[in-house]
Each structure stands twice: as structure tokens, then as C-alpha cells.
Design an enzyme around this catalytic site. Structure first.
Site, mmCIF file in Angstrom:
data_model
loop_
_atom_site.group_PDB
_atom_site.id
_atom_site.type_symbol
_atom_site.label_atom_id
_atom_site.label_comp_id
_atom_site.label_asym_id
_atom_site.label_seq_id
_atom_site.Cartn_x
_atom_site.Cartn_y
_atom_site.Cartn_z
ATOM 1 N N ASP A 1 0.872 -1.177 0.000
ATOM 2 C CA ASP A 1 0.000 0.000 0.000
ATOM 3 C C ASP A 1 0.907 1.224 0.000
ATOM 4 O O ASP A 1 2.114 1.118 0.256
ATOM 5 C CB ASP A 1 -0.930 0.000 1.221
ATOM 6 C CG ASP A 1 -2.226 0.779 0.948
ATOM 7 O OD1 ASP A 1 -3.292 0.146 0.858
ATOM 8 O OD2 ASP A 1 -2.154 2.020 0.812
ATOM 9 N N TYR B 1 -15.232 7.917 -12.171
ATOM 10 C CA TYR B 1 -14.958 6.568 -11.664
ATOM 11 C C TYR B 1 -15.441 5.519 -12.684
ATOM 12 O O TYR B 1 -14.703 4.587 -13.030
ATOM 13 C CB TYR B 1 -15.688 6.416 -10.333
ATOM 14 C CG TYR B 1 -15.544 5.080 -9.649
ATOM 15 C CD1 TYR B 1 -14.323 4.648 -9.164
ATOM 16 C CD2 TYR B 1 -16.663 4.276 -9.458
ATOM 17 C CE1 TYR B 1 -14.212 3.429 -8.513
ATOM 18 C CE2 TYR B 1 -16.560 3.062 -8.800
ATOM 19 C CZ TYR B 1 -15.330 2.639 -8.322
ATOM 20 O OH TYR B 1 -15.232 1.446 -7.668
ATOM 21 N N LYS C 1 -13.515 2.702 -14.986
ATOM 22 C CA LYS C 1 -13.843 1.274 -14.893
ATOM 23 C C LYS C 1 -14.078 0.665 -16.274
ATOM 24 O O LYS C 1 -13.584 -0.421 -16.572
ATOM 25 C CB LYS C 1 -15.060 1.056 -13.980
ATOM 26 C CG LYS C 1 -14.773 1.317 -12.507
ATOM 27 C CD LYS C 1 -13.692 0.385 -11.971
ATOM 28 C CE LYS C 1 -13.248 0.731 -10.583
ATOM 29 N NZ LYS C 1 -12.094 -0.058 -10.116
#
Ligand code: SER
Length: 325
Positions: free
Chosen positions: A34, A144, A148
């Protein structure tokens, strides 16, 4: 899937997937990464953990090579509401990170498995809203959603052109008790449980009557593992399969909670941005391709998920010394 590198491993999906794969494959076979490395975090402390910014291609490639991974699970991305606040950065991070991940997979060689989630957000307002088919028009109106759809196409491209074994699902809203989601439109269906236990009331930012698909996290983790282990020859769709476990509107989840906590009260303070996003998504999607091609079978419906969330969160509050009642 023998040695897996996970990006975004501290997020809502990543933290639970890391735990599951450490159990399934062995602690040394999972490399959780991360961009930050907090103290006192189980994902950081209970196995291998590295700091990785997915926008840094050289470090991404170096890490994947060093650990000799055969699978990349790329979860680092902004969710819908945050992406709407910072659209240019959302494109840069979601697409740049994905492109780097796919390039790393290509560089590692043919047959490397690669997963990055798509979303119900890949659909736009012109898709059939109920039982939205797997294959239909996809004209999302959020940044978003744009990332996608583009991501799905890019993953298919890397499969067809370079033989990267890319697989993906269109996740609905994911409901879980371990790590809270951040910056999503479906987050209300998680927040409501915290507030129901703490304050016996919830102010929903999504309006009454707004249906969205949802899924309990255990089913989502099973779906990733089952899809990654599925026989490649059976997969016609790859990027990305519709999956869902339930579809409800805010008043229905509120009613399920009220059945168990009679004092619970629901109020509404609708956020126009997130409401607009929700209205541009399907009410419910059809997932028969996932059922046919890799036997997708969720086990939590609204009732079972509500029981589980209240029970788990109550325990979590007790352990963490938070006031639940
Ligand atoms: N849960 C996500 C969001 O609300 C949808 O993929 O942004």
C-alpha cells in the site's frame, strides 16, 4: 495463484483478501502493499508488507520480480465520490496504476494472472436499470465509471494481445465490518450499521427509493478467489463479470435494522452529488454469466448480512472499547 502481490492492501477489500490469501496460500506467499505503512495494523504486521506507490512503475516491477509473483491483485484506486471531487487525479491514479500493473504483468511473462475490480459504476443511465444485462451499452457519466469501463477494455486488450490472464468482476457496493470503505456512493450501507449501534439513528445521504446492488464482503472475497481459480477455458467474459448478492433501497436496509434494534430511526439528508451518481447506476444487475462460467454463488442476503454486521460490529466495539450502546 501461488504467489500473490496485492496493491491497495490496506483498503476495504485488500485487508480482508490479504488475510484470506495468507490463510489459503501461506503467509510468505502473499506480498501486501500500500502507499502507506501504519503502525499497529494487522495487514502490515501479520505477514509480508511493502510500501508501494502504484504510479511508480519501476518500484512496482522491481517488487513483482523480487518476490517472483505469479499473480497481481490490483486494488489501489479512488472510489466514485472522491473521484468526482478530483476527476483528473482519479484518471491519473486509476488508469495510471492499472496500466502500470498490466505492464508489470506483461513484463513478467505469459500466463501471469491479473485481477483488478470493475464496478456497477461501469454502467450509465442509458443501460436497462433492472436486471441490467452483462453485455449492453456502457456509457457511465462519472469519472470513476469512465475509468472502470476503460479498465475493462484495457484488461481485455492485455489478455488478447499479450496473453496476460486478466480476470475481473463488476462489484456492487461492498458491506463489511473490518475496514470502512472511503469515498464511495454505496458507503451509506456500511455507515448505517455503525450509527445504528452507536446512536440508534442514521441520516442517509442517499434518498428513499434508490436501489443499488450490494454484497457482503465474505461473498466478495470468495468471488475473487473462485474467479482466479476458475478454469480459463470456461471464461468467455473475463473483464468483467456482473456479480451481485442483493439489491435494496435505504428504507429497506433501515427496516432490516429496525427489526433487530426497534428504537432505530432513519432520517434523510440527501447529498446531491452521491445521489446523482447512484441514480446513474443500475437498480440491479443480472449475473447469470458469472453463475454459468465459474459457478458464482453468494450466500448472504439482506437478512443474513444484517445479522452478521450487527453481531460483528458489536463485538468489534466491545474489543476496541468503543461505546456501542
Ligand atoms: N462501492 C463503489 C462506490 O460506491 C462502487 O464500486 O464507489
Amino acid at each position: 495463484m501461488k504467489r500473490v502481490l496485492i496493491t491497495g492492501a490496506l483498503g476495504q477489500i485488500g485487508s480482508e483478501l490479504t488475510e484470506r490469501l495468507r490463510r489459503d496460500l501461506g503467509v510468505d506467499s502473499v506480498i501486501a502493499t500500500d502507499i502507506r505503512k501504519p503502525d499497529n495494523n494487522p495487514t502490515v504486521e501479520n505477514g509480508q508488507f511493502e510500501t508501494l506507490d502504484v504510479q511508480d512503475y519501476d518500484s512496482f516491477l522491481d517488487m513483482a520480480k523480487r518476490y517472483e509473483v505469479d499473480t497481481i491483485i490490483h486494488l489501489a484506486a479512488l472510489l466514485s465520490a472522491t473521484a468526482e471531487q478530483r476527476p483528473a487525479f482519479a484518471w491519473q491514479l486509476n488508469m495510471g496504476g492499472l496500466m502500470n500493473g498490466l505492464e508489470v504483468a506483461r513484463e513478467l511473462g505469459e500466463g501471469i494472472k491479473f485481477f483488478a475490480p470493475s464496478s456497477i459504476a461501469a454502467y450509465g443511465p442509458d443501460a436497462e436499470p433492472d436486471s441490467t444485462p452483462q453485455d449492453t451499452v456502457m456509457h457511465p457519466t462519472t469519472m470513476y465509471g469512465v475509468t472502470k469501463v476503460a479498465g475493462e477494455l484495457l484488461e481485455n486488450y492485455y489478455h488478447d494481445k499479450y496473453g496476460v490472464d486478466t480476470r475481473s468482476v463488476r462489484f456492487p457496493g461492498l458491506i463489511s465490518y473490518k475496514v470502512e470503505p472511503g469515498g464511495g456512493t454505496t458507503d451509506y450501507a456500511v455507515d448505517i450499521f455503525y450509527e445504528a449501534l452507536k446512536n440508534k439513528s442514521y441520516k442517509s445521504f442517499i434518498a428513499e427509493g434508490t436501489y443499488m446492488d450490494m454484497m457482503y464482503m465474505d461473498d466478495a472475497i470468495d468471488a475473487i478467489v473462485d474467479l482466479m481459480n476458475a478454469d480459463s477455458d470456461r471464461l468467455d467474459h473475463r473483464n468483467a463479470f456482473n456479480i451481485t448478492a442483493m439489491s435494496f433501497a435505504p428504507e429497506e436496509i433501515a427496516a432490516a435494522i429496525k427489526k433487530r434494534i426497534p428504537e432505530f430511526e432513519m432520517h434523510y439528508e440527501v447529498d446531491p452529488v452521491r445521489q446523482g451518481i447512484a441514480e446513474s447506476w443500475p437498480n440491479s444487475i443480472d449475473c447469470h454469466c458469472a453463475v454459468d462460467e465459474w459457478n458464482f454463488t453468494p450466500s448472504y442476503d439482506l437478512e443474513r448480512m444484517t445479522d452478521e454486521m450487527l453481531m460483528r460490529l458489536e463485538k468489534k466495539f466491545e474489543t476496541e472499547g468503543m461505546v456501542a450502546k
